[in-house]
Write a protein that holds these residues in place. Structure first.
Motif, short mmCIF file in Angstrom:
data_model
loop_
_atom_site.label_atom_id
_atom_site.label_comp_id
_atom_site.label_asym_id
_atom_site.label_seq_id
_atom_site.Cartn_x
_atom_site.Cartn_y
_atom_site.Cartn_z
N LYS A 61 0.84 -1.20 0.00
CA LYS A 61 0.00 0.00 0.00
C LYS A 61 0.87 1.25 0.00
CE LYS A 61 -3.76 2.28 2.48
NZ LYS A 61 -4.64 2.25 3.67
N LEU A 62 0.53 2.21 -0.87
CA LEU A 62 1.32 3.43 -1.02
C LEU A 62 0.67 4.58 -0.27
CD1 LEU A 62 3.79 4.73 -2.51
CD2 LEU A 62 2.14 5.44 -4.26
N SER A 63 1.36 5.09 0.75
CA SER A 63 0.90 6.27 1.47
C SER A 63 1.69 7.48 0.95
CB SER A 63 1.15 6.10 2.97
OG SER A 63 2.55 6.01 3.23
N LEU A 64 1.27 8.67 1.34
CA LEU A 64 2.00 9.88 0.95
C LEU A 64 3.41 9.87 1.54
CD1 LEU A 64 -0.78 12.59 1.39
CD2 LEU A 64 0.06 11.61 -0.75
N GLU A 65 3.53 9.38 2.78
CA GLU A 65 4.83 9.31 3.44
C GLU A 65 5.75 8.31 2.75
OE1 GLU A 65 1.84 10.93 6.11
OE2 GLU A 65 1.92 8.99 5.09
N LYS A 66 5.18 7.22 2.28
CA LYS A 66 6.00 6.23 1.59
C LYS A 66 6.44 6.75 0.22
CE LYS A 66 6.37 1.24 1.15
NZ LYS A 66 5.68 -0.06 1.28
N ALA A 67 5.56 7.50 -0.44
CA ALA A 67 5.92 8.10 -1.73
C ALA A 67 7.10 9.04 -1.56
CB ALA A 67 4.72 8.84 -2.32
N TYR A 68 7.07 9.85 -0.49
CA TYR A 68 8.18 10.77 -0.23
C TYR A 68 9.46 9.99 0.07
CZ TYR A 68 10.80 14.67 1.80
OH TYR A 68 11.77 15.62 2.07
N THR A 69 9.34 8.94 0.86
CA THR A 69 10.50 8.09 1.19
C THR A 69 11.14 7.52 -0.07
OG1 THR A 69 9.54 7.49 3.33
CG2 THR A 69 11.24 6.02 2.45
N LEU A 70 10.31 7.03 -0.99
CA LEU A 70 10.84 6.46 -2.24
C LEU A 70 11.58 7.51 -3.06
CD1 LEU A 70 7.78 4.24 -3.25
CD2 LEU A 70 10.10 3.41 -2.81
N GLY A 71 11.09 8.75 -3.06
CA GLY A 71 11.75 9.82 -3.80
C GLY A 71 13.10 10.19 -3.21
N VAL A 72 13.18 10.17 -1.88
CA VAL A 72 14.44 10.51 -1.20
C VAL A 72 15.47 9.39 -1.36
CG1 VAL A 72 15.54 10.99 1.03
CG2 VAL A 72 13.34 12.05 0.47
N VAL A 73 15.01 8.14 -1.24
CA VAL A 73 15.94 7.00 -1.32
C VAL A 73 16.48 6.82 -2.72
CG1 VAL A 73 16.11 4.48 -1.09
CG2 VAL A 73 14.94 5.80 0.67
N GLY A 74 15.66 7.00 -3.73
CA GLY A 74 16.15 6.84 -5.09
C GLY A 74 15.37 7.70 -6.04
N PRO A 75 16.03 8.68 -6.65
CA PRO A 75 17.48 8.90 -6.76
C PRO A 75 18.00 9.98 -5.83
CG PRO A 75 16.38 10.21 -8.39
CD PRO A 75 15.28 9.56 -7.59
N GLY A 76 17.34 10.22 -4.70
CA GLY A 76 17.71 11.32 -3.83
C GLY A 76 18.93 11.03 -2.97
N ASP A 77 19.04 11.79 -1.86
CA ASP A 77 20.19 11.67 -0.98
C ASP A 77 20.11 10.50 -0.02
OD1 ASP A 77 21.32 13.91 -2.10
OD2 ASP A 77 20.50 15.30 -0.61
N GLY A 78 18.94 9.87 0.07
CA GLY A 78 18.79 8.72 0.95
C GLY A 78 19.46 7.48 0.39
N TYR A 79 19.44 6.41 1.18
CA TYR A 79 20.10 5.18 0.73
C TYR A 79 19.51 3.96 1.45
CZ TYR A 79 22.52 5.61 5.21
OH TYR A 79 22.79 5.74 6.55
N THR A 80 19.73 2.81 0.86
CA THR A 80 19.49 1.54 1.54
C THR A 80 20.83 0.85 1.67
OG1 THR A 80 19.02 0.41 -0.56
CG2 THR A 80 17.14 1.28 0.67
N GLY A 81 21.16 0.35 2.86
CA GLY A 81 22.46 -0.25 3.11
C GLY A 81 22.40 -1.77 3.06
N GLY A 82 23.58 -2.36 2.91
CA GLY A 82 23.68 -3.82 2.85
C GLY A 82 23.34 -4.50 4.15
N ASN A 83 23.35 -3.74 5.25
CA ASN A 83 22.99 -4.31 6.56
C ASN A 83 21.52 -4.07 6.88
OD1 ASN A 83 23.28 -1.56 6.74
ND2 ASN A 83 24.17 -1.58 8.79
N TYR A 84 20.70 -4.04 5.84
CA TYR A 84 19.25 -3.83 5.96
C TYR A 84 18.94 -2.53 6.71
CZ TYR A 84 18.58 -8.56 4.23
OH TYR A 84 18.59 -9.67 3.46
N SER A 85 19.43 -1.44 6.16
CA SER A 85 19.16 -0.13 6.76
C SER A 85 18.69 0.85 5.69
CB SER A 85 20.42 0.43 7.44
OG SER A 85 21.46 0.60 6.49
N ILE A 86 17.89 1.81 6.12
CA ILE A 86 17.45 2.93 5.28
C ILE A 86 17.91 4.19 6.00
CG2 ILE A 86 15.50 4.09 4.19
CD1 ILE A 86 13.91 1.47 4.55
#
Length: 284
Positions: free
Chosen positions: A93-118
């Motif tokens: 399910k897509l919420s407004l907060e999740k949409a923003y998170t997706l934009g920041v993580v890719g291609p923004g300044d956010g990241y997902t790490g190999g140790n299961y971190s955002i």
């Protein structure tokens, strides 16, 4: 994060059982506290009123020699999560907060790490605060926060403080991977769920991108975003067009620019910025 806040709901019989075993093995609560290394106040509360957290109570049961206690329905009446409300992270399910998170993580300044971190590192506290809010609202888990103290650079300049937020959760990272797109800048794509969503969700996704990568130029009166991904830039342009905002792509097809007064006004009213300094510059 979940297990640290998971509480065991004890029945009256369960409280009496741990009280009896404590008396039989150690005598007083004080001696039990000394021998086991658990604060006396915890032992007292468990025997009378409060529900213990899973890890600490499990250790206490082992010291008392009570095997099978947690599986006994006469002693335990279930569990509850103390703190943040648990969400069904596996849901797409897509919420407004999740949409923003997706934009920041890719291609923004956010990241997902190999140790299961955002996570996100940035100099704008309001940006990091809002990203943390979106993570916690989306996944129902608490983030960790840090502040990186600036050091002098080689040329003697003082760098700005950096704010950092991290959410460590395998389920959260895997829920983002379900959208089947890469979050790496050079091969990133807009998830199909964003393309097929309503205007509000598209706007929140774009807000995440422009908060991360966007730049507001007062003198030239334009907004630009630079991403080293030609196909990704085209997809951003299409998403803006869905919101009636025209833009142009320049410089080797990796820079997108919004420059008309009409479209700057539309951007301001439909998308905007979370970052206060960018929002203020846009208004000027």
């Amino acid at each position: 994060n979940v297990m640290k806040n998971l509480c065991i709901i004890l029945t009256e019989k369960g409280r009496n059982k741990i009280k009896e075993e404590r008396k039989r093995k150690f005598g007083s609560q004080m001696i039990a506290s000394w021998e086991i290394g658990i604060p006396q106040v915890n032992i007292s509360r468990w025997e009378w009123e409060s529900n213990p957290t899973f890890y600490l109570f499990k250790s206490y049961l082992q010291k008392l020699g009570l095997k099978g206690f947690l599986k006994n329905k006469e002693y335990v009446n279930g569990t509850k999560y103390h703190g943040f409300e648990l969400k069904k992270i596996k849901s797409n399910k897509l919420s407004l907060e999740k949409a923003y998170t997706l934009g920041v993580v890719g291609p923004g300044d956010g990241y997902t790490g190999g140790n299961y971190s955002i996570g996100l590192n940035a100099i704008d506290k309001d940006f990091v605060d809002y990203f943390q809010y979106c993570l916690e609202k989306t996944f129902g888990l608490k983030c960790r926060r840090y502040v990186k103290i600036p050091k002098l650079s080689e040329d003697g300049c003082i760098k700005k403080e950096q704010y950092q937020v991290i959410l460590c959760s395998k389920s959260a990272v895997e829920s983002l991977k379900k959208y089947k797109v890469s979050f790496k800048e050079k091969i990133w794509r807009i998830p199909e769920i964003i393309k097929n969503s309503g205007d509000k969700h598209k706007a929140m996704y774009l807000k995440g991108i422009f908060d991360s990568q966007g730049c507001v130029c007062k003198t030239g009166k334009f907004i630009k975003v630079k991403i080293k991904n030609k196909e990704g830039i085209k997809e951003i342009q299409t998403l803006l067009k869905d919101l009636d905002i025209d833009s142009h792509i320049f410089k080797d097809e990796i820079v997108l620019q919004i420059s008309s007064q009409k479209y700057l006004n539309l951007y301001n009213s439909k998308i905007g910025f979370i970052i206060g300094r960018k929002e203020e510059r846009l208004k000027r």
